[in-house]
Design an enzyme around this catalytic site. Structure first.
Site, PDB file in Angstrom:
ATOM      1  N   CYS A 290      -2.193  -1.913   5.261  1.00 24.57           N
ATOM      2  CA  CYS A 290      -3.015  -2.673   6.195  1.00 24.57           C
ATOM      3  C   CYS A 290      -3.436  -1.854   7.416  1.00 24.57           C
ATOM      4  O   CYS A 290      -3.817  -2.407   8.438  1.00 24.57           O
ATOM      5  CB  CYS A 290      -2.298  -3.933   6.635  1.00 24.57           C
ATOM      6  SG  CYS A 290      -2.187  -5.152   5.302  1.00 24.57           S
ATOM      7  N   GLY A 291      -3.361  -0.530   7.332  1.00 24.25           N
ATOM      8  CA  GLY A 291      -4.000   0.279   8.352  1.00 24.25           C
ATOM      9  C   GLY A 291      -3.118   1.070   9.298  1.00 24.25           C
ATOM     10  O   GLY A 291      -3.625   1.605  10.290  1.00 24.25           O
ATOM     11  N   ARG A 405      -1.267   7.734  -3.829  1.00 26.52           N
ATOM     12  CA  ARG A 405      -0.735   8.197  -2.545  1.00 26.52           C
ATOM     13  C   ARG A 405      -0.845   9.701  -2.372  1.00 26.52           C
ATOM     14  O   ARG A 405      -0.914  10.443  -3.352  1.00 26.52           O
ATOM     15  CB  ARG A 405       0.752   7.819  -2.450  1.00 26.52           C
ATOM     16  CG  ARG A 405       1.043   6.325  -2.461  1.00 26.52           C
ATOM     17  CD  ARG A 405       1.189   5.776  -1.069  1.00 26.52           C
ATOM     18  NE  ARG A 405       1.224   4.314  -1.060  1.00 26.52           N
ATOM     19  CZ  ARG A 405       1.467   3.590   0.035  1.00 26.52           C
ATOM     20  NH1 ARG A 405       1.709   4.179   1.186  1.00 26.52           N
ATOM     21  NH2 ARG A 405       1.456   2.283  -0.001  1.00 26.52           N
ATOM     22  N   GLU A 533     -13.679   2.929  15.542  1.00 29.70           N
ATOM     23  CA  GLU A 533     -14.109   1.935  16.538  1.00 29.70           C
ATOM     24  C   GLU A 533     -12.930   1.103  17.057  1.00 29.70           C
ATOM     25  O   GLU A 533     -13.043   0.444  18.087  1.00 29.70           O
ATOM     26  CB  GLU A 533     -15.189   1.016  15.957  1.00 29.70           C
ATOM     27  CG  GLU A 533     -16.440   1.731  15.446  1.00 29.70           C
ATOM     28  CD  GLU A 533     -17.239   2.451  16.534  1.00 29.70           C
ATOM     29  OE1 GLU A 533     -16.827   2.445  17.717  1.00 29.70           O
ATOM     30  OE2 GLU A 533     -18.279   3.050  16.179  1.00 29.70           O
TER      31      GLU A 533
HETATM   32  N1  LIG Z   1     -11.960  -2.575   7.027  1.00 26.16           N
HETATM   33  C1  LIG Z   1     -10.978  -1.800   7.486  1.00 26.16           C
HETATM   34  N2  LIG Z   1     -10.128  -1.228   6.599  1.00 26.16           N
HETATM   35  C2  LIG Z   1      -9.142  -0.441   7.084  1.00 26.16           C
HETATM   36  C3  LIG Z   1      -8.989  -0.201   8.486  1.00 26.16           C
HETATM   37  N3  LIG Z   1      -7.927   0.613   8.649  1.00 26.16           N
HETATM   38  C4  LIG Z   1      -7.432   0.851   7.402  1.00 26.16           C
HETATM   39  N4  LIG Z   1      -8.173   0.231   6.461  1.00 26.16           N
HETATM   40  C5  LIG Z   1      -7.970   0.306   4.993  1.00 26.16           C
HETATM   41  O1  LIG Z   1      -6.698  -0.215   4.652  1.00 26.16           O
HETATM   42  C6  LIG Z   1      -6.114   0.520   3.565  1.00 26.16           C
HETATM   43  C7  LIG Z   1      -4.717   0.953   3.881  1.00 26.16           C
HETATM   44  O2  LIG Z   1      -4.678   1.627   5.099  1.00 26.16           O
HETATM   45  P1  LIG Z   1      -3.443   2.535   5.540  1.00 26.16           P
HETATM   46  O3  LIG Z   1      -3.745   3.036   6.927  1.00 26.16           O
HETATM   47  O4  LIG Z   1      -3.173   3.545   4.517  1.00 26.16           O
HETATM   48  O5  LIG Z   1      -2.250   1.451   5.504  1.00 26.16           O
HETATM   49  P2  LIG Z   1      -0.689   1.595   5.886  1.00 26.16           P
HETATM   50  O6  LIG Z   1      -0.395   0.406   6.730  1.00 26.16           O
HETATM   51  O7  LIG Z   1      -0.409   2.919   6.476  1.00 26.16           O
HETATM   52  O8  LIG Z   1       0.024   1.424   4.452  1.00 26.16           O
HETATM   53  P3  LIG Z   1       1.520   1.790   3.905  1.00 26.16           P
HETATM   54  O9  LIG Z   1       1.607   3.250   3.792  1.00 26.16           O
HETATM   55  O10 LIG Z   1       1.534   1.078   2.595  1.00 26.16           O
HETATM   56  O11 LIG Z   1       2.547   1.191   4.824  1.00 26.16           O
HETATM   57  C8  LIG Z   1      -7.055   1.688   3.287  1.00 26.16           C
HETATM   58  O12 LIG Z   1      -7.853   1.383   2.169  1.00 26.16           O
HETATM   59  C9  LIG Z   1      -7.903   1.754   4.526  1.00 26.16           C
HETATM   60  O13 LIG Z   1      -9.171   2.284   4.275  1.00 26.16           O
HETATM   61  C10 LIG Z   1      -9.926  -0.797   9.388  1.00 26.16           C
HETATM   62  O14 LIG Z   1      -9.878  -0.640  10.607  1.00 26.16           O
HETATM   63  N5  LIG Z   1     -10.897  -1.592   8.837  1.00 26.16           N
HETATM   64  O1  LIG Z   2       7.214   2.307   0.454  1.00 26.77           O
HETATM   65  C1  LIG Z   2       6.218   2.627  -0.168  1.00 26.77           C
HETATM   66  O2  LIG Z   2       6.186   2.798  -1.412  1.00 26.77           O
HETATM   67  C2  LIG Z   2       4.943   2.859   0.583  1.00 26.77           C
HETATM   68  C3  LIG Z   2       4.887   2.217   1.901  1.00 26.77           C
HETATM   69  O3  LIG Z   2       4.858   2.858   2.926  1.00 26.77           O
HETATM   70  C4  LIG Z   2       4.867   0.762   1.952  1.00 26.77           C
HETATM   71  O4  LIG Z   2       4.790   0.109   0.919  1.00 26.77           O
HETATM   72  O5  LIG Z   2       4.886   0.213   3.079  1.00 26.77           O
END
Ligand SMILES: Nc1nc2c(ncn2[C@@H]2O[C@H](COP(=O)(O)OP(=O)(O)OP(=O)(O)O)[C@@H](O)[C@H]2O)c(=O)[nH]1
Ligand SMILES: O=C([O-])CC(=O)C(=O)O
Ligand SMILES: [Mn+2]
Length: 624
Positions: A290-291, A405, A533
């Site tokens: 979720c980002g 990943r 942004e």
């Molecule tokens: N529309 C939109 N999508 C976003 C935004 N930021 C991230 N995403 C999308 O959300 C998805 C996951 O984003 P990550 O930043 O990798 O998520 P994370 O929270 O680090 O995920 P984990 O590693 O699973 O904990 C990707 O497909 C991004 O492109 C944003 O500001 N807007």
């Molecule tokens: O734990 C994993 O496999 C990847 C991760 O960061 C999550 O799911 O939040």
């Protein structure tokens, strides 16, 4: 599928002969508890040999070469030092239904966790691990979460039969001899046992060929919070197999944190510098995929602002002697979601993964590079998809798995902050909670006080992503983005947050905000451009911390007034902006009904502050 080339029989021989099988005489430690545990596990799992990992480059090169020979890794010629792993198609994400918290009582584990009685689970696991490493090497992987010896850091040792887990742990943690040397007779360390559950030799001595990605359909991701132990069986993937990450740094650490008065959280940490040179540190919890990684590596679109990365997934935060909340990122690398990572969304990550990166479950181009959805606007005409099949845009499937990943060292991150490695951590000025919400939740909202902030964290709900098994898109409660990661009763976890907050002096306590980048219009498109942004939202948050930006009170909390959000140079229709902050009483009342219902699952243990906050919100909503 690659057959093993090493001769099996000799090693089996030495197996049968030697009573204290895998010799421990050469062990690079004299720690008795550690030696006893390694030898007990070796007796149970029966590997051919035991290898103590030193964390060196030579060791990494040797293991990756062996995995290339075995077909587990495929070199990625366009990116020096990089490899692709294709997992089994049944082993692509965390398995929450097989994740267990074996607390003494079910009440201790709480309604959001799968509880198992510890003795019964231990017995079951002893059966499952028995002989599970036959025909394989067992690696001893000492690691430190946080800088070795740091006041907030913790030590662990993973035993694993997966060389993929070993090389990933070397990237993701401070792994090797220095961590081992820090484990003395009286230091605490977490034993973390892992097996992919695919022995190459059965009890009758018959062998079978190895697979490129061995795993077992029957998985266990088991945690023993009282003894602070981890046992993971059957999966080689991410959070199931790199035991320093979710298992230790969140589930076990959250239990340690509760008893010691600190916080172990599913949060990114950034260092933000304003045009005037003022520095603020922000921590933000968003559910998986979720980002977090994106915000951690944000390149501001507004002039003069700088964002640097400290962590993208986990934060350990401790009240410091000066009353501030100090945080470290206990990890040493990033295990980031590949799909959606591109030059237009996250150029920092794109620069970071140009070399020395392990990719998992993404596609390969015909000219020897990796590819995934969202990397480039143009879609290649032909690829080898994450399963190893031919792929064209007409295939009707995604080329990369949605939870594909990259695994890469933080040292390669161009935006890494100078205080990334600071053992005493950085002072957190603001805490953000967010989820993936197509409706109701505004772009940004400031909590009125800490209790309201805890309510915002506790009531996060988010559309399910591909980071765990389940139906993608379904809305689920994910309190503090910790639903799959809290190692004890979630109601007690809420109470712990309230108590840590009240232990901090008023002028040192971080401000709390809610954010949502994912609100959509009736036509389904995102109302907010997101990514770089989001710096506009970060700016308002920092200005609120400094006390220099205005806010307007709405029923949900405080939001930037018309002039408080910097929209210069941004092309978002006024109607969309209004919608980003609009509050629909009917759908909010429905949401509150639902939340109230969900609160009842925690029974008597739910802190009274939460239903009180909910009632306050209900009273403030206009009648719909
Ligand atoms: N529309 C939109 N999508 C976003 C935004 N930021 C991230 N995403 C999308 O959300 C998805 C996951 O984003 P990550 O930043 O990798 O998520 P994370 O929270 O680090 O995920 P984990 O590693 O699973 O904990 C990707 O497909 C991004 O492109 C944003 O500001 N807007
Ligand atoms: O734990 C994993 O496999 C990847 C991760 O960061 C999550 O799911 O939040
Ligand atoms: Mn995560």
């Amino acid at each position: 599928m690659a057959e093993r080339t090493t001769a099996r029989t000799d090693r089996e021989q030495s197996f049968e002969d030697s009573s204290d099988r895998p010799t421990l005489s050469a062990a690079p430690t004299s720690n008795r508890r550690l030696l006893a545990w390694v030898s007990d596990v070796a007796r149970l799992t029966q590997p051919d040999q035991v290898v103590w990992c030193d964390g060196s480059q030579e060791e990494f090169d040797r293991l990756t070469a062996e995995m290339v020979a075995a077909g587990t890794l495929i070199p990625v010629p366009k990116r020096p030092g990089s490899f692709l792993a294709r997992s089994s198609s049944s082993d692509v994400a965390r398995v929450e239904s097989r994740t267990f918290i074996a607390a003494a009582t079910q009440e201790e584990a709480g309604p959001t966790n799968n509880w198992r009685e510890p003795n019964a689970l231990r017995e079951e696991l002893n059966g499952v691990f028995s002989g599970s490493m036959r025909g394989r090497t067992m690696y001893v992987v000492p690691f430190s979460m946080g800088p070795v010896g740091g006041p907030i850091s913790q030590l662990g040792v993973q035993l694993t039969d997966s060389p993929y887990a070993v090389v990933s742990m070397r990237i993701m943690t401070r792994m090797g001899q220095a961590a081992l040397d820090a484990i003395t007779e009286d230091t605490a360390w977490v034993p973390a046992l892992h097996s992919v559950g695919y022995p190459l030799v059965d009890t009758l001595g018959r062998s079978r060929p190895d697979m490129a990605w061995p795993c077992n359909e029957h998985k266990y991701i088991a945690h023993f919070p009282d003894t602070r132990e981890i046992m993971s069986f059957g999966s080689g993937y991410g959070g199931n197999a790199l035991l320093g990450k979710k298992c230790f740094a969140l589930r076990i650490a959250s239990v340690m944190a509760r008893s010691e008065g600190w916080l172990a959280e599913h949060m990114l940490i950034i260092k933000v510098t304003s045009p005037e040179g003022r520095v603020h540190h922000l921590a933000a919890a968003f559910p998986s995929a979720c980002g977090k990684t994106n915000l951690a590596m944000l390149q501001p679109t507004i002039p003069g602002w700088k964002v640097e990365t400290i962590g993208d997934d986990i934060a350990w935060m401790r009240p410091g002697p000066d009353g501030t909340l100090r945080a470290i990122n206990p990890e040493a690398g990033f295990f980031g979601v590949a799909p959606g990572t591109g030059w237009s969304t996250n150029p920092t990550a794109m620069q970071m993964i140009g070399e020395n990166t392990i990719f998992t479950n993404v596609a390969l181009t015909d000219d020897g590079d990796v590819w995934w959805e969202g990397m480039t606007d143009e879609v290649p005409e032909h690829l080898t998809d994450w399963r190893g099949n031919d792929w064209t845009p007409e295939s009707g499937t995604t080329a990369a798995h949605p939870n594909g990943r990259f695994t890469v060292s933080a040292a390669q991150c161009p935006s890494i902050a100078d205080d990334f490695d600071a053992p005493e951590g950085v002072v957190i000025d603001a805490v953000l909670f967010g989820g993936r919400r197509r409706s109701n939740v505004p772009l940004v909202l400031e909590a009125r006080d800490w209790e309201h902030g805890v309510y915002l964290g506790a009531t996060i709900s988010s559309e399910q992503t591909a980071a765990a098994e389940g139906t993608v898109g379904e809305l689920r409660h994910d309190p503090f983005a910790m639903l799959p990661f809290a190692g004890y009763n979630m109601a007690d976890y809420f109470a712990h947050w309230l108590s840590v907050g009240s232990s901090l002096p008023d002028d040192k306590r971080p401000k709390v905000f809610g954010v949502n980048w994912f609100r959509r219009g009736d036509d389904g498109r995102f109302l907010w451009p997101g990514f770089g942004e989001n710096s506009r939202v970060v700016e308002w948050i920092c200005r609120r911390v400094e006390g220099s930006a205005g806010a307007e009170e709405i029923p949900l909390g405080l939001v930037p007034g018309v002039d408080a959000l910097n929209l210069e140079g941004l092309d978002v229709p006024v109607g969309d902006l209004e919608e980003l902050f609009s509050v629909d009483p009917t759908s909010w009342n429905a949401e509150l009904d639902q939340l109230e219902q969900w609160f009842t699952t925690f029974g008597e243990r739910l802190p009274a502050e939460l239903p009180t906050q909910l009632q306050t919100l209900r009273d403030r909503l206009p009648r719909g």
